[in-house]
Scaffold this active site. Structure first.
Site, PDB file in Angstrom:
ATOM      1  N   HIS A  75       0.848  -1.154  -0.117  1.00  0.00           N
ATOM      2  CA  HIS A  75      -0.086   0.211  -0.104  1.00  0.00           C
ATOM      3  C   HIS A  75       1.064   1.168   0.079  1.00  0.00           C
ATOM      4  O   HIS A  75       1.659   1.516   0.986  1.00  0.00           O
ATOM      5  CB  HIS A  75      -0.836  -0.031   1.233  1.00  0.00           C
ATOM      6  CG  HIS A  75      -2.100  -1.019   1.132  1.00  0.00           C
ATOM      7  ND1 HIS A  75      -3.226  -0.732   1.663  1.00  0.00           N
ATOM      8  CD2 HIS A  75      -2.452  -1.944   0.258  1.00  0.00           C
ATOM      9  CE1 HIS A  75      -4.256  -1.782   1.303  1.00  0.00           C
ATOM     10  NE2 HIS A  75      -3.506  -2.518   0.376  1.00  0.00           N
ATOM     11  N   TYR A 204      -9.314   5.604   7.308  1.00  0.00           N
ATOM     12  CA  TYR A 204      -9.746   5.908   8.746  1.00  0.00           C
ATOM     13  C   TYR A 204     -10.769   7.097   8.654  1.00  0.00           C
ATOM     14  O   TYR A 204     -10.560   8.243   8.231  1.00  0.00           O
ATOM     15  CB  TYR A 204      -8.602   6.404   9.453  1.00  0.00           C
ATOM     16  CG  TYR A 204      -7.450   5.326   9.723  1.00  0.00           C
ATOM     17  CD1 TYR A 204      -6.615   4.855   8.596  1.00  0.00           C
ATOM     18  CD2 TYR A 204      -7.155   4.519  10.588  1.00  0.00           C
ATOM     19  CE1 TYR A 204      -5.649   4.096   8.526  1.00  0.00           C
ATOM     20  CE2 TYR A 204      -6.377   3.582  10.994  1.00  0.00           C
ATOM     21  CZ  TYR A 204      -5.455   3.521   9.903  1.00  0.00           C
ATOM     22  OH  TYR A 204      -4.646   2.371   9.967  1.00  0.00           O
ATOM     23  N   PRO A 296      -5.431   0.322  18.312  1.00  0.00           N
ATOM     24  CA  PRO A 296      -5.175  -0.114  16.767  1.00  0.00           C
ATOM     25  C   PRO A 296      -5.064   0.792  16.016  1.00  0.00           C
ATOM     26  O   PRO A 296      -4.543   0.655  14.839  1.00  0.00           O
ATOM     27  CB  PRO A 296      -6.086  -1.202  16.533  1.00  0.00           C
ATOM     28  CG  PRO A 296      -7.481  -0.984  17.532  1.00  0.00           C
ATOM     29  CD  PRO A 296      -6.721  -0.394  18.742  1.00  0.00           C
ATOM     30  N   LYS A 300       0.046  -0.044  14.926  1.00  0.00           N
ATOM     31  CA  LYS A 300       1.448  -0.248  15.597  1.00  0.00           C
ATOM     32  C   LYS A 300       1.653  -1.468  16.442  1.00  0.00           C
ATOM     33  O   LYS A 300       2.799  -1.870  16.482  1.00  0.00           O
ATOM     34  CB  LYS A 300       1.693   0.872  16.261  1.00  0.00           C
ATOM     35  CG  LYS A 300       1.906   2.421  15.392  1.00  0.00           C
ATOM     36  CD  LYS A 300       3.472   2.280  14.893  1.00  0.00           C
ATOM     37  CE  LYS A 300       3.337   3.048  13.751  1.00  0.00           C
ATOM     38  NZ  LYS A 300       3.263   2.410  12.258  1.00  0.00           N
ATOM     39  N   TYR A 394       3.630   6.225  10.400  1.00  0.00           N
ATOM     40  CA  TYR A 394       2.762   5.278   9.778  1.00  0.00           C
ATOM     41  C   TYR A 394       3.578   4.165   9.131  1.00  0.00           C
ATOM     42  O   TYR A 394       3.462   2.987   9.488  1.00  0.00           O
ATOM     43  CB  TYR A 394       1.557   5.784   8.845  1.00  0.00           C
ATOM     44  CG  TYR A 394       0.509   4.743   8.732  1.00  0.00           C
ATOM     45  CD1 TYR A 394      -0.552   4.615   9.474  1.00  0.00           C
ATOM     46  CD2 TYR A 394       0.633   3.817   7.526  1.00  0.00           C
ATOM     47  CE1 TYR A 394      -1.689   3.743   9.416  1.00  0.00           C
ATOM     48  CE2 TYR A 394      -0.541   2.913   7.360  1.00  0.00           C
ATOM     49  CZ  TYR A 394      -1.473   2.769   8.198  1.00  0.00           C
ATOM     50  OH  TYR A 394      -2.642   2.118   8.186  1.00  0.00           O
TER      51      TYR A 394
HETATM   52  P1  RFL Z   1      -0.173 -12.244  21.101  1.00  0.00           P
HETATM   53  O1  RFL Z   1      -0.665 -12.286  19.719  1.00  0.00           O
HETATM   54  O2  RFL Z   1      -1.280 -11.881  22.178  1.00  0.00           O
HETATM   55  O3  RFL Z   1       0.405 -13.463  21.631  1.00  0.00           O
HETATM   56  C1  RFL Z   1       0.627 -14.143  22.715  1.00  0.00           C
HETATM   57  C2  RFL Z   1       0.602 -15.591  22.972  1.00  0.00           C
HETATM   58  O4  RFL Z   1       1.015 -15.921  24.172  1.00  0.00           O
HETATM   59  C3  RFL Z   1       0.221 -17.179  24.711  1.00  0.00           C
HETATM   60  N1  RFL Z   1       0.015 -17.115  26.050  1.00  0.00           N
HETATM   61  C4  RFL Z   1       0.635 -17.946  26.731  1.00  0.00           C
HETATM   62  N2  RFL Z   1       1.394 -18.970  26.434  1.00  0.00           N
HETATM   63  C5  RFL Z   1       2.128 -19.925  27.499  1.00  0.00           C
HETATM   64  N3  RFL Z   1       1.605 -19.658  28.677  1.00  0.00           N
HETATM   65  C6  RFL Z   1       1.059 -18.511  29.287  1.00  0.00           C
HETATM   66  N4  RFL Z   1       0.722 -18.364  30.576  1.00  0.00           N
HETATM   67  C7  RFL Z   1       0.337 -17.743  28.319  1.00  0.00           C
HETATM   68  N5  RFL Z   1      -0.578 -16.491  28.162  1.00  0.00           N
HETATM   69  C8  RFL Z   1      -0.522 -16.308  27.130  1.00  0.00           C
HETATM   70  C9  RFL Z   1      -1.092 -16.702  24.188  1.00  0.00           C
HETATM   71  O5  RFL Z   1      -2.042 -17.634  24.045  1.00  0.00           O
HETATM   72  C10 RFL Z   1      -0.917 -16.155  22.807  1.00  0.00           C
HETATM   73  O6  RFL Z   1      -0.894 -17.102  21.704  1.00  0.00           O
HETATM   74  O7  RFL Z   1       0.989 -11.546  21.374  1.00  0.00           O
HETATM   75  P2  RFL Z   1       2.399 -10.920  20.640  1.00  0.00           P
HETATM   76  O8  RFL Z   1       2.977 -12.091  19.833  1.00  0.00           O
HETATM   77  O9  RFL Z   1       3.034  -9.887  21.264  1.00  0.00           O
HETATM   78  O10 RFL Z   1       1.674 -10.068  19.312  1.00  0.00           O
HETATM   79  C11 RFL Z   1       1.064  -8.875  19.303  1.00  0.00           C
HETATM   80  C12 RFL Z   1       0.085  -8.667  18.602  1.00  0.00           C
HETATM   81  O11 RFL Z   1      -0.905  -9.811  18.379  1.00  0.00           O
HETATM   82  C13 RFL Z   1      -0.702  -7.519  18.454  1.00  0.00           C
HETATM   83  O12 RFL Z   1       0.155  -6.389  18.876  1.00  0.00           O
HETATM   84  C14 RFL Z   1      -1.331  -6.962  17.371  1.00  0.00           C
HETATM   85  O13 RFL Z   1      -2.553  -7.640  16.731  1.00  0.00           O
HETATM   86  C15 RFL Z   1      -1.997  -5.536  17.506  1.00  0.00           C
HETATM   87  N6  RFL Z   1      -2.928  -5.044  16.390  1.00  0.00           N
HETATM   88  C16 RFL Z   1      -2.384  -4.487  15.284  1.00  0.00           C
HETATM   89  N7  RFL Z   1      -0.918  -4.612  15.151  1.00  0.00           N
HETATM   90  C17 RFL Z   1      -0.429  -3.990  14.163  1.00  0.00           C
HETATM   91  O14 RFL Z   1       0.809  -3.901  14.018  1.00  0.00           O
HETATM   92  N8  RFL Z   1      -0.918  -3.644  12.955  1.00  0.00           N
HETATM   93  C18 RFL Z   1      -2.353  -3.875  12.866  1.00  0.00           C
HETATM   94  O15 RFL Z   1      -3.294  -3.398  11.831  1.00  0.00           O
HETATM   95  C19 RFL Z   1      -3.077  -4.038  14.095  1.00  0.00           C
HETATM   96  N9  RFL Z   1      -4.327  -4.156  14.177  1.00  0.00           N
HETATM   97  C20 RFL Z   1      -4.197  -5.218  16.415  1.00  0.00           C
HETATM   98  C21 RFL Z   1      -5.152  -4.937  15.168  1.00  0.00           C
HETATM   99  C22 RFL Z   1      -4.907  -5.836  17.617  1.00  0.00           C
HETATM  100  C23 RFL Z   1      -6.207  -5.824  17.568  1.00  0.00           C
HETATM  101  N10 RFL Z   1      -7.132  -6.254  18.625  1.00  0.00           N
HETATM  102  C24 RFL Z   1      -7.896  -7.497  18.585  1.00  0.00           C
HETATM  103  C25 RFL Z   1      -6.356  -6.173  19.784  1.00  0.00           C
HETATM  104  C26 RFL Z   1      -6.389  -4.775  15.285  1.00  0.00           C
HETATM  105  C27 RFL Z   1      -7.036  -5.393  16.348  1.00  0.00           C
HETATM  106  C28 RFL Z   1      -8.665  -5.314  16.450  1.00  0.00           C
HETATM  107  C1  PHB Z   2      -6.591  -4.145  10.045  1.00  0.00           C
HETATM  108  O1  PHB Z   2      -6.724  -4.463   8.925  1.00  0.00           O
HETATM  109  O2  PHB Z   2      -7.001  -5.166  10.929  1.00  0.00           O
HETATM  110  C2  PHB Z   2      -6.352  -3.165  10.785  1.00  0.00           C
HETATM  111  C3  PHB Z   2      -5.546  -2.126   9.628  1.00  0.00           C
HETATM  112  C4  PHB Z   2      -5.209  -0.848  10.353  1.00  0.00           C
HETATM  113  C5  PHB Z   2      -5.257  -0.607  11.529  1.00  0.00           C
HETATM  114  C6  PHB Z   2      -6.018  -1.393  12.445  1.00  0.00           C
HETATM  115  C7  PHB Z   2      -6.271  -2.789  12.037  1.00  0.00           C
HETATM  116  O3  PHB Z   2      -5.222   0.593  12.128  1.00  0.00           O
END
Ligand code: RFL
Ligand code: PHB
Length: 403
Positions: A75, A204, A296, A300, A394
């Site tokens: 993108h 956005y 989100p 980041k 970004y």
């Molecule tokens: P995770 O993905 O939470 O994984 C942690 C893992 O640890 C396990 N766990 C355990 N394992 C053993 N023993 C225990 N006691 C444990 N407790 C937990 C869990 O089961 C899990 O599998 O953390 P990690 O790996 O640091 O990854 C972080 C990302 O998942 C998170 O930062 C992103 O998803 C945030 N996020 C976004 N980030 C971006 O860079 N770009 C995006 O576009 C973006 N969009 C988003 C997002 C997060 C969202 N939500 C739902 C919070 C959009 C959304 C809606």
């Molecule tokens: C997504 O596609 O899930 C998404 C993209 C951008 C954001 C947050 C989530 O800032």
């Protein structure tokens, strides 16, 4: 009790743990991952969609970038719409040729899991009662239960990649860690559907009815979000209600192109800014969501996790290659500097784009706050230096090297 030995014990098989494991293995550093749930469960969480170039480069370095390169979308820009008025943020022009990759967290996690399995690297899924022991000593270990048996995993270092609700952060004594937190008075309701996305680039959108985001996974799969009150439940939102609300919050010309269809997934995520300092304690390192959470809005979260992984890999490579144990003290400072920039950007963008309802912000009422935020948006979106600030953050700030 069976005893297993490895160099680095990784807690959590989310993207942080899996990417770290892959990169360490490439450098000949052995590692074992302990994960609380099943691989399928991890893949069922629909989360990030936007990857910075730094993340993309790391995935290639880990030797896992082939499908991302083929199926991911580059993108060059995105849009910010304010009360229907659209502004294009041309990343490529404003951020010196840099772009972002649109490729789902689910897909990258699947690619990393497959690569780990093919390389024969050990992951204990469905591990329970994970406890981190003697992390301040030279001989830390982790105890856990797996398929009815108690294990002891001996290691040199522990990487706490277990997300916000994990056990790793809590292993640092309370009086030695500082936690900074802001909880926002709303959440994001996300919907995934096999429908052609409304736009080729993300939009956005700030509207009188609250914030909405139009994102995507491919030419045939859409990901949309709506700002909702924290009291809402995903199951109370029918697909029809979601589409109707989204239509009202997108700029009219985009809304006119909206194609609706049944949802594949619908869930609500609360919004939070959170940082734990320091991110290292003895031979334990916190990585990704275990140490910090961002709302989100700036995309980041996963990208900050990747920069933590990059820093930790450089440190562990130096420890094992050059026998320089002292360099581990650099981890927290290097990681936190970038984390705080990502936190500030996500907080700022969230403040500008959401509707805070009646919630007072610091010492002013919400209406006054909104006036300040709209003026800030007006300035940043209508001046090139403002758009440059947004674009450069970004696409992601550069990774810092060790000293
Ligand atoms: P995770 O993905 O939470 O994984 C942690 C893992 O640890 C396990 N766990 C355990 N394992 C053993 N023993 C225990 N006691 C444990 N407790 C937990 C869990 O089961 C899990 O599998 O953390 P990690 O790996 O640091 O990854 C972080 C990302 O998942 C998170 O930062 C992103 O998803 C945030 N996020 C976004 N980030 C971006 O860079 N770009 C995006 O576009 C973006 N969009 C988003 C997002 C997060 C969202 N939500 C739902 C919070 C959009 C959304 C809606
Ligand atoms: C997504 O596609 O899930 C998404 C993209 C951008 C954001 C947050 C989530 O800032």
């Amino acid at each position: 009790m069976p005893t297993i030995t490895t160099q680095v014990a990784i807690i959590g098989a989310g993207p942080s743990g899996l990417l770290l494991g892959q990169l360490l293995s490439k450098q000949g550093i052995s590692n074992i991952i302990l994960e609380r749930v099943t691989g399928e469960y991890v893949l069922g969480r629909i989360r990030a969609g936007i990857l910075e170039q730094g993340f993309v480069d790391l995935v290639h370095e880990a030797g896992v970038g082939e499908r991302m390169q083929r199926e991911g979308e580059v993108h060059d820009g995105f849009e910010i719409a304010v009360y229907g008025q659209r502004t294009h943020i041309d990343l490529k022009t404003l951020a010196g040729g840099k772009t972002v990759m649109c490729y789902g967290q689910t897909e990258i996690t699947r690619d990393l899991m497959e690569a780990r399995q093919q390389a024969g690297l050990q992951t204990y899924y469905q591990s329970s009662d994970v406890a981190l022991c003697d992390v301040k000593s030279d001989k830390p270990y982790v105890t856990f239960q797996h398929q009815g048996e108690s294990y002891r995993l001996e290691c040199d270092y522990i990487a706490g990649c277990d997300g916000y609700h994990g056990v790793s952060r809590k292993t640092i004594p309370e009086d030695l860690r500082t936690e900074h937190e802001r909880v926002y008075p709303f959440g994001w309701l996300g919907l995934l559907s096999d429908t052609p996305p409304v736009s080729e680039e993300l939009i956005y959108s700030k509207s009188e009815r609250g914030f909405a985001l139009a994102s995507r996974r491919s030419a045939t799969r859409s990901r949309y979000y709506l700002q909702v009150p924290l009291s809402d439940k995903a199951e109370d939102w029918s697909d029809d209600a979601f589409w109707a609300e989204l239509k009202k919050r997108l700029p009219a010309d985009a809304a006119a192109k909206l194609v609706t269809g049944p949802s594949i997934e619908k869930s609500i995520a609360p919004l939070r800014s959170f940082v734990c300092e320091p991110m290292q304690y003895g031979n334990l390192f916190l990585v990704g969501d275990a140490a910090h959470i961002v709302p989100p809005t700036g995309a980041k979260g996963l990208n900050l996790a990747a920069s933590d992984v990059a820093t930790l890999c450089k440190i562990l490579a130096r420890v094992y290659r050059d026998h320089d144990k002292a360099c581990i003290d650099q981890y927290s400072q290097i990681a936190l500097r970038r984390v705080w920039h990502g936190e500030r950007f996500s907080w700022w963008l969230s403040n500008m784009l959401h509707d805070f309802g009646d919630t007072a912000i610091s010492d002013m009422d919400s209406k006054t706050f909104e006036r300040f935020m709209n003026s800030e948006l007006d300035y940043y979106l209508n001046h090139e230096e403002g758009r440059k600030v947004i674009a450069n953050q970004y696409v992601g700030l550069p990774y810092e090297d060790l000293q």
